[in-house]
Design an enzyme around this catalytic site. Structure first.
Site, PDB file in Angstrom:
ATOM      1  N   CYS A  40       0.846  -1.191   0.000  1.00 41.55           N
ATOM      2  CA  CYS A  40       0.000   0.000   0.000  1.00 41.55           C
ATOM      3  C   CYS A  40       0.880   1.238   0.000  1.00 41.55           C
ATOM      4  CB  CYS A  40      -0.903  -0.023   1.240  1.00 41.55           C
ATOM      5  SG  CYS A  40      -2.001   1.400   1.371  1.00 41.55           S
ATOM      6  N   HIS A  62      -9.177  -3.971  -1.642  1.00 44.46           N
ATOM      7  CA  HIS A  62      -8.157  -3.286  -0.837  1.00 44.46           C
ATOM      8  C   HIS A  62      -8.653  -1.883  -0.470  1.00 44.46           C
ATOM      9  CE1 HIS A  62      -3.899  -2.272   0.257  1.00 44.46           C
ATOM     10  NE2 HIS A  62      -4.365  -1.055   0.009  1.00 44.46           N
ATOM     11  N   GLU A  63      -9.198  -1.173  -1.448  1.00 41.71           N
ATOM     12  CA  GLU A  63      -9.681   0.190  -1.194  1.00 41.71           C
ATOM     13  C   GLU A  63     -10.929   0.180  -0.309  1.00 41.71           C
ATOM     14  OE1 GLU A  63      -7.369   2.071  -1.795  1.00 41.71           O
ATOM     15  OE2 GLU A  63      -6.377   0.857  -3.317  1.00 41.71           O
ATOM     16  N   HIS A 101      -9.909   0.079   3.214  1.00 40.59           N
ATOM     17  CA  HIS A 101      -9.495   1.395   3.716  1.00 40.59           C
ATOM     18  C   HIS A 101     -10.685   2.164   4.293  1.00 40.59           C
ATOM     19  CE1 HIS A 101      -5.264   2.300   3.011  1.00 40.59           C
ATOM     20  NE2 HIS A 101      -5.328   1.641   1.851  1.00 40.59           N
TER      21      HIS A 101
END
Length: 136
Positions: free
Chosen positions: A85, A126-127, A130
């Protein structure tokens, strides 16, 4: 506008708030910032540029996809993958799904549904993590 990348773990671990129509400009900031980091980054969440709103961007092949208030509706076929990241040092193992379905609002604030597979699905997941304050 190009924004600096946030590396503050306490900030990144906070859950993002719902985006509103007034947050549309975040999409352009994400796009501008992703473009200048394209040699080492394929996706970003708004908290990576200092904004605690539910907005992400990721590359779907050569096309950037901006999502506001995305919701993961379906996930199929889990697997393990090593990820890194831009906001963090090093890499970690993460569980991802080979195929996902996501509902979101686009740049025109219209509801959309997108089915993603393989690498684009991985980036999107992945986002989405977040937005929940989950770091790999």
């Amino acid at each position: 506008m190009i924004k600096p990348i946030v590396k503050d773990l306490l900030f990144l671990q906070q859950k993002a708030q719902l985006a509103t129509k007034e947050d549309i400009k975040i999409g352009q900031d994400l796009l501008d910032t992703l473009n200048v980091n394209q040699d080492r980054c394929v996706g970003m969440a708004a908290n990576m540029i200092g904004v605690q709103k539910r907005a992400i961007i990721f590359m779907y092949g050569m096309v950037p996809v901006i999502m506001f208030n995305p919701i993961l509706k379906k996930k199929v076929s889990p697997y393990q993958v090593e990820e890194s990241c831009l906001s963090l040092v090093g890499s970690c193992l993460a569980t991802r799904y080979k195929e996902i379905t996501v509902e979101y609002l686009d740049q025109n604030w219209q509801k959309q549904t997108l089915i993603l597979k393989d690498f684009p699905a991985q980036i999107c997941q992945h986002e989405l993590d977040h937005l929940e304050g989950i770091l790999i």
